[in-house]
Design a protein around this motif. Structure first.
Motif, PDB file in Angstrom:
ATOM      1  N   LEU A 163      46.784  45.510  28.619  1.00 47.23           N
ATOM      2  CA  LEU A 163      46.549  44.168  29.131  1.00 47.23           C
ATOM      3  C   LEU A 163      45.041  43.947  29.162  1.00 47.23           C
ATOM      4  O   LEU A 163      44.341  44.559  29.970  1.00 47.23           O
ATOM      5  N   GLN A 164      44.558  43.108  28.267  1.00 48.71           N
ATOM      6  CA  GLN A 164      43.157  42.739  28.250  1.00 48.71           C
ATOM      7  C   GLN A 164      42.978  41.531  29.145  1.00 48.71           C
ATOM      8  O   GLN A 164      43.601  40.486  28.915  1.00 48.71           O
ATOM      9  N   MET A 165      42.146  41.678  30.167  1.00 50.81           N
ATOM     10  CA  MET A 165      41.948  40.617  31.151  1.00 50.81           C
ATOM     11  C   MET A 165      40.509  40.129  31.075  1.00 50.81           C
ATOM     12  O   MET A 165      39.579  40.898  31.337  1.00 50.81           O
ATOM     13  N   ASN A 166      40.343  38.881  30.696  1.00 49.18           N
ATOM     14  CA  ASN A 166      39.019  38.272  30.607  1.00 49.18           C
ATOM     15  C   ASN A 166      38.891  37.136  31.618  1.00 49.18           C
ATOM     16  O   ASN A 166      39.890  36.654  32.155  1.00 49.18           O
ATOM     17  N   SER A 167      37.663  36.715  31.851  1.00 47.12           N
ATOM     18  CA  SER A 167      37.398  35.604  32.779  1.00 47.12           C
ATOM     19  C   SER A 167      38.129  35.797  34.104  1.00 47.12           C
ATOM     20  O   SER A 167      38.789  34.878  34.608  1.00 47.12           O
ATOM     21  N   LEU A 168      38.016  36.982  34.643  1.00 52.65           N
ATOM     22  CA  LEU A 168      38.754  37.307  35.866  1.00 52.65           C
ATOM     23  C   LEU A 168      38.287  36.470  37.041  1.00 52.65           C
ATOM     24  O   LEU A 168      37.098  36.124  37.161  1.00 52.65           O
ATOM     25  N   LYS A 169      39.256  36.148  37.898  1.00 52.76           N
ATOM     26  CA  LYS A 169      39.010  35.336  39.086  1.00 52.76           C
ATOM     27  C   LYS A 169      39.378  36.131  40.329  1.00 52.76           C
ATOM     28  O   LYS A 169      40.206  37.047  40.249  1.00 52.76           O
ATOM     29  N   PRO A 170      38.834  35.776  41.470  1.00 54.82           N
ATOM     30  CA  PRO A 170      39.210  36.490  42.709  1.00 54.82           C
ATOM     31  C   PRO A 170      40.713  36.473  42.955  1.00 54.82           C
ATOM     32  O   PRO A 170      41.263  37.444  43.484  1.00 54.82           O
ATOM     33  N   GLU A 171      41.391  35.406  42.551  1.00 49.00           N
ATOM     34  CA  GLU A 171      42.839  35.331  42.760  1.00 49.00           C
ATOM     35  C   GLU A 171      43.624  36.257  41.852  1.00 49.00           C
ATOM     36  O   GLU A 171      44.839  36.386  41.995  1.00 49.00           O
ATOM     37  N   ASP A 172      42.959  36.922  40.922  1.00 48.00           N
ATOM     38  CA  ASP A 172      43.615  37.939  40.100  1.00 48.00           C
ATOM     39  C   ASP A 172      43.670  39.290  40.819  1.00 48.00           C
ATOM     40  O   ASP A 172      44.297  40.234  40.325  1.00 48.00           O
ATOM     41  N   THR A 173      43.029  39.381  41.959  1.00 46.54           N
ATOM     42  CA  THR A 173      43.032  40.627  42.726  1.00 46.54           C
ATOM     43  C   THR A 173      44.449  40.986  43.152  1.00 46.54           C
ATOM     44  O   THR A 173      45.155  40.183  43.757  1.00 46.54           O
ATOM     45  N   ALA A 174      44.875  42.193  42.792  1.00 49.36           N
ATOM     46  CA  ALA A 174      46.233  42.643  43.077  1.00 49.36           C
ATOM     47  C   ALA A 174      46.397  44.075  42.586  1.00 49.36           C
ATOM     48  O   ALA A 174      45.522  44.602  41.883  1.00 49.36           O
ATOM     49  N   VAL A 175      47.522  44.654  42.945  1.00 45.41           N
ATOM     50  CA  VAL A 175      47.941  45.909  42.307  1.00 45.41           C
ATOM     51  C   VAL A 175      48.768  45.526  41.081  1.00 45.41           C
ATOM     52  O   VAL A 175      49.712  44.740  41.193  1.00 45.41           O
ATOM     53  N   TYR A 176      48.399  46.065  39.948  1.00 44.41           N
ATOM     54  CA  TYR A 176      49.072  45.757  38.694  1.00 44.41           C
ATOM     55  C   TYR A 176      50.016  46.900  38.326  1.00 44.41           C
ATOM     56  O   TYR A 176      49.617  48.074  38.327  1.00 44.41           O
ATOM     57  N   TYR A 177      51.251  46.522  38.001  1.00 44.73           N
ATOM     58  CA  TYR A 177      52.285  47.500  37.677  1.00 44.73           C
ATOM     59  C   TYR A 177      52.751  47.316  36.241  1.00 44.73           C
ATOM     60  O   TYR A 177      53.037  46.197  35.796  1.00 44.73           O
ATOM     61  N   CYS A 178      52.887  48.429  35.559  1.00 41.64           N
ATOM     62  CA  CYS A 178      53.439  48.436  34.213  1.00 41.64           C
ATOM     63  C   CYS A 178      54.962  48.541  34.305  1.00 41.64           C
ATOM     64  O   CYS A 178      55.490  49.219  35.197  1.00 41.64           O
ATOM     65  N   ASN A 179      55.652  47.887  33.396  1.00 38.17           N
ATOM     66  CA  ASN A 179      57.123  47.926  33.371  1.00 38.17           C
ATOM     67  C   ASN A 179      57.614  48.085  31.942  1.00 38.17           C
ATOM     68  O   ASN A 179      57.077  47.468  31.024  1.00 38.17           O
TER      69      ASN A 179
END
Length: 120
Positions: free
Chosen positions: A80-96
């Protein structure tokens, strides 16, 4: 027991980028889809992006145009390439991973989660 091992999380400033990786500990039989979910404090887990076996992708509206999901079929790995990150993207990310383990059984595999914090 198949395990999904995630990496790439961390602390980044708003506008920055991160790349998450998720690799299976062993080959998984018939993978139907691979994806990323996230859970912020006090909120329910939500789908971020998914890529199906045929390569079709789906993104949550909140990340469209900023995040890109991809996979390496030979390695049973999803990115997962994440660009232009925002504060609201803050989280624990889980792979499925969703896989067919026999003709009548589907199995969900989950990673342990990796923290992504977007803050100045």
């Amino acid at each position: 027991q198949v395990q999904l091992v995630e990496s790439g999380g961390g602390l980044v400033q708003p506008g920055g980028s991160l790349r998450l990786s998720c690799a299976a500990s062993e080959r998984i039989g018939s993978i139907l889809s691979m994806g990323w979910y996230r859970q912020a404090p006090g909120k329910q887990r939500e789908l971020v992006a998914i890529i199906q076996s045929g390569g079709e992708t789906f993104y949550a509206d909140s990340v469209k145009g900023r995040f890109t999901i991809s996979r390496d079929n030979a390695k049973d790995t999803v990115y997962l390439q994440m660009n232009s990150l925002k504060p609201e993207d803050t989280a624990v990310y889980y792979c499925n991973v969703l896989a067919r383990v026999d003709p009548t059984t589907l199995e969900h595999y989950w990673g342990q989660g990796t923290q992504v914090t977007v803050s100045s």
